[in-house]
Design a protein around this motif. Sequence first.
Motif: not given
Lengths: 85, 85
Positions: A13, A26, A29-30, A33, A35, A37-45
């Motif tokens: 991460x 993301x 995009x959420x 769509x 959604x 109440x989305x606070x934060x999004x982090x992407x990892x592998x």
Amino acid sequence: MADKKFHVKVTVTLKNGVLDPQGKAIEGALGSLGFDGVGSVRQGKVFDVNLNAASKKAAQEVVSDMCEKLLANTVIENYAVEVNG
Amino acid sequence: MADKKFHVKVTVTLKNGVLDPQGKAIEGALGSLGFDGVGSVRQGKVFDVNLNAASKKAAQEVVSDMCEKLLANTVIENYAVEVNG
């Protein structure tokens, strides 16, 4: 001797403070769509590695070494190694 | 009311049988670096989502919905949702 099979899960991460444009995209995009109440999004592998090693400890060490050398960019990324017998 | 904060970890992995060229490339690279005993490597994605929801169950449902609509391609990928209070 390297004779036992281990299934190792590696999660890589981004470190805190490193910008994550993909995560931001993301989030956007959420929102689009619907959604809420989305606070934060982090992407990892994540890497699923099957390997043979002498012991659980040896497997952990080998995979940590793999992370340092190939799987993670340790300047900007953290990694976690989880060995399952 | 959507008033509790949840940290949700989503893991998206390729289904069995779906070719994973990136994983194959990593296998090859690990071999080149001198790592022995590597059986197979599969790469996936992980998303750390912070969101507000009424309950743990509600958070789980919302994030599963996000996976179906955006985060995973359910034709070729599986997803796992793990909600932490």
